[in-house]
Design an enzyme around this catalytic site. Structure first.
Site, PDB file in Angstrom:
ATOM      1  N   SER A 260       0.812  -1.109   0.192  1.00 49.84           N
ATOM      2  CA  SER A 260       0.042   0.106   0.035  1.00 49.84           C
ATOM      3  C   SER A 260       0.971   1.247   0.128  1.00 49.84           C
ATOM      4  CB  SER A 260      -0.818   0.010   1.373  1.00 49.84           C
ATOM      5  OG  SER A 260      -1.580   1.257   1.614  1.00 49.84           O
TER       6      SER A 260
ATOM      7  N   TYR B 271      -2.783   0.018  10.836  1.00 50.36           N
ATOM      8  CA  TYR B 271      -2.673  -0.219   9.266  1.00 50.36           C
ATOM      9  C   TYR B 271      -1.354   0.134   8.714  1.00 50.36           C
ATOM     10  CZ  TYR B 271      -3.966  -0.734   4.158  1.00 50.36           C
ATOM     11  OH  TYR B 271      -3.922  -1.058   3.169  1.00 50.36           O
TER      12      TYR B 271
HETATM   13  N1  LIG Z   1      -8.889  -0.533  -1.242  1.00 47.91           N
HETATM   14  C1  LIG Z   1      -7.957   0.618  -0.901  1.00 47.91           C
HETATM   15  O1  LIG Z   1      -7.886   1.818  -0.875  1.00 47.91           O
HETATM   16  C2  LIG Z   1      -6.439  -0.015  -0.927  1.00 47.91           C
HETATM   17  C3  LIG Z   1      -5.409   0.699  -0.880  1.00 47.91           C
HETATM   18  C4  LIG Z   1      -4.194   0.253  -0.786  1.00 47.91           C
HETATM   19  C5  LIG Z   1      -3.835  -1.060  -0.539  1.00 47.91           C
HETATM   20  N2  LIG Z   1      -4.925  -1.947  -0.250  1.00 47.91           N
HETATM   21  C6  LIG Z   1      -4.567  -3.345  -0.282  1.00 47.91           C
HETATM   22  O2  LIG Z   1      -5.495  -4.156  -1.543  1.00 47.91           O
HETATM   23  C7  LIG Z   1      -5.492  -5.518  -0.606  1.00 47.91           C
HETATM   24  C8  LIG Z   1      -7.013  -5.952  -1.085  1.00 47.91           C
HETATM   25  O3  LIG Z   1      -7.976  -5.065  -0.623  1.00 47.91           O
HETATM   26  P1  LIG Z   1      -9.143  -4.528  -1.366  1.00 47.91           P
HETATM   27  O4  LIG Z   1      -9.310  -3.082  -1.430  1.00 47.91           O
HETATM   28  O5  LIG Z   1      -9.459  -5.202  -2.969  1.00 47.91           O
HETATM   29  O6  LIG Z   1     -10.264  -5.194  -0.390  1.00 47.91           O
HETATM   30  P2  LIG Z   1     -11.624  -6.168  -0.444  1.00 47.91           P
HETATM   31  O7  LIG Z   1     -12.427  -6.197   0.841  1.00 47.91           O
HETATM   32  O8  LIG Z   1     -12.371  -5.674  -1.715  1.00 47.91           O
HETATM   33  O9  LIG Z   1     -10.962  -7.389  -0.952  1.00 47.91           O
HETATM   34  C9  LIG Z   1     -10.206  -8.302  -0.054  1.00 47.91           C
HETATM   35  C10 LIG Z   1     -10.778  -9.642  -0.116  1.00 47.91           C
HETATM   36  O10 LIG Z   1     -10.097 -10.444   1.062  1.00 47.91           O
HETATM   37  C11 LIG Z   1     -11.050 -11.238   1.628  1.00 47.91           C
HETATM   38  N3  LIG Z   1     -10.650 -11.502   2.855  1.00 47.91           N
HETATM   39  C12 LIG Z   1     -10.410 -10.502   4.182  1.00 47.91           C
HETATM   40  N4  LIG Z   1     -10.189 -11.119   5.381  1.00 47.91           N
HETATM   41  C13 LIG Z   1      -9.800 -12.471   5.017  1.00 47.91           C
HETATM   42  C14 LIG Z   1      -9.374 -13.767   5.615  1.00 47.91           C
HETATM   43  N5  LIG Z   1      -9.295 -13.669   6.932  1.00 47.91           N
HETATM   44  N6  LIG Z   1      -9.189 -14.765   4.835  1.00 47.91           N
HETATM   45  C15 LIG Z   1      -9.613 -14.791   3.543  1.00 47.91           C
HETATM   46  N7  LIG Z   1     -10.016 -13.774   2.808  1.00 47.91           N
HETATM   47  C16 LIG Z   1     -10.309 -12.636   3.312  1.00 47.91           C
HETATM   48  C17 LIG Z   1     -12.300 -10.533   1.555  1.00 47.91           C
HETATM   49  O11 LIG Z   1     -13.461 -11.381   1.562  1.00 47.91           O
HETATM   50  C18 LIG Z   1     -12.378  -9.811   0.120  1.00 47.91           C
HETATM   51  O12 LIG Z   1     -12.897 -10.625  -0.780  1.00 47.91           O
HETATM   52  C19 LIG Z   1      -5.417  -5.502   0.842  1.00 47.91           C
HETATM   53  O13 LIG Z   1      -4.183  -6.110   1.190  1.00 47.91           O
HETATM   54  C20 LIG Z   1      -5.217  -3.902   1.108  1.00 47.91           C
HETATM   55  O14 LIG Z   1      -4.817  -3.415   2.330  1.00 47.91           O
HETATM   56  C21 LIG Z   1      -6.173  -1.462  -0.809  1.00 47.91           C
END
Ligand SMILES: NC(=O)c1ccc[n+]([C@@H]2O[C@H](COP(=O)([O-])OP(=O)(O)OC[C@H]3O[C@@H](n4cnc5c(N)ncnc54)[C@H](O)[C@@H]3O)[C@@H](O)[C@H]2O)c1
Length: 270
Positions: free
Chosen positions: A143, A157
């Protein structure tokens, strides 16, 4: 011919957001993908949409045995594993040290670190025997909070995402020369990203709580809202054999690292 033709990939958290976009793009590049996610409903949708190219495993990334099941699925269905994408994560919704009661902070830390850090560590542990065999690679989702403090995260975080950077570097060292370890660092975007139950954040999402598109448009250099699918090319590049000499690298695809340039006469001084 796609960049990942014939390769076998495991993506955690592939049911939504960034992970889902990675799955869809990897399939388009010729890969076959196992998705480990805790949401049976999202996995059923993926399986219905992608048929034989995608296998799904309902499980929790904080449990080693669930990663082992997902790796076994890749071996059985696709003959091995070329890339492990650690991606499932939680966000702390920028809850501050000062305003968070101590017991909630402690429990929230345990829950978030268990997913964002231990989940990557255990996934790597389960995948390494198969990746050694294929001389494959690991790609982790980090991130902008892996590099910069700011309003985009609270201390829990930001600390977890900095820890993810440490994992990339240490595992790149330990697993060389057999397995490459790299990462992609996205910035804020409207996804289903939720938070720790212990912090009361399990039933909400970043897309619902934060006007992300407006914030990113106003503050980032490129002035456009980002979608999960916008940055997936970086995952393809790192997973591909074209990156055979790249390890310990992070591709920063967050647009917020470079601030918006003021072009009007109202630009602030300095
Ligand atoms: N959305 C943002 O703004 C953003 C920014 C920077 C980094 N990220 C990173 O991107 C990655 C994905 O996030 P996203 O935004 O796509 O979120 P999201 O919630 O849309 O997708 C994440 C998925 O992970 C699954 N999940 C969560 N906990 C779990 C567990 N314990 N076991 C199995 N599955 C699990 C959820 O069911 C979901 O389908 C994360 O590592 C997040 O930190 C997101």
């Amino acid at each position: 011919m796609g960049w990942l033709e014939g390769s076998s990939v495991l993506v955690t958290g592939g049911g939504s957001g960034v992970g889902r976009a990675v799955v869809v793009r990897f399939v388009a590049e010729g890969a076959r993908v196992v998705v480990l996610d805790r949401s049976a409903e999202r996995l059923a949708e993926l399986a219905a949409e992608w048929g034989d190219s995608v296998r799904t495993v309902v499980g929790d990334v904080t449990r080693y045995e669930d990663h082992v099941r997902a790796c076994a699925c890749a071996e059985e269905a696709f003959g091995g594993l070329d890339t492990f994408v650690g991606n499932a994560g939680l966000w702390d919704f920028a809850r501050s040290l000062t305003d968070t009661p101590a017991e909630i902070l402690a429990a929230g830390f345990d829950e978030l670190f268990a997913v964002n850090v231990k989940g990557y560590l255990l996934g790597a542990k389960a995948a390494v025997p198969l990746l050694r065999r294929s001389r494959g690679s690991i790609v982790l989702t980090l991130s902008n909070a892996s590099f910069y403090p700011g309003p985009g995260g609270g201390p829990v975080y930001t600390a977890a995402k900095h820890a993810g950077l440490g994992l990339v570097r240490q595992l790149a060292y330990e697993l060389a020369p057999d397995i490459r370890v790299n990462a992609v660092a996205p910035g804020p975007m409207a996804t289903g990203l939720s938070g720790p139950k212990a912090m009361g954040l399990a039933d909400t999402t970043i897309a619902r709580e934060v006007p992300i598109d407006r914030i990113v448009t106003e503050r980032s250099a490129l002035g456009v809202a980002v979608r999960a699918e916008d940055g997936v090319g970086a995952y393809v590049l790192l997973a591909a054999r074209e990156s055979a000499t790249t390890t310990g690298a992070v591709i920063d695809i967050s647009t917020t690292g470079i601030p918006r340039r003021h072009t009007s006469s109202a630009a602030p001084a300095g």
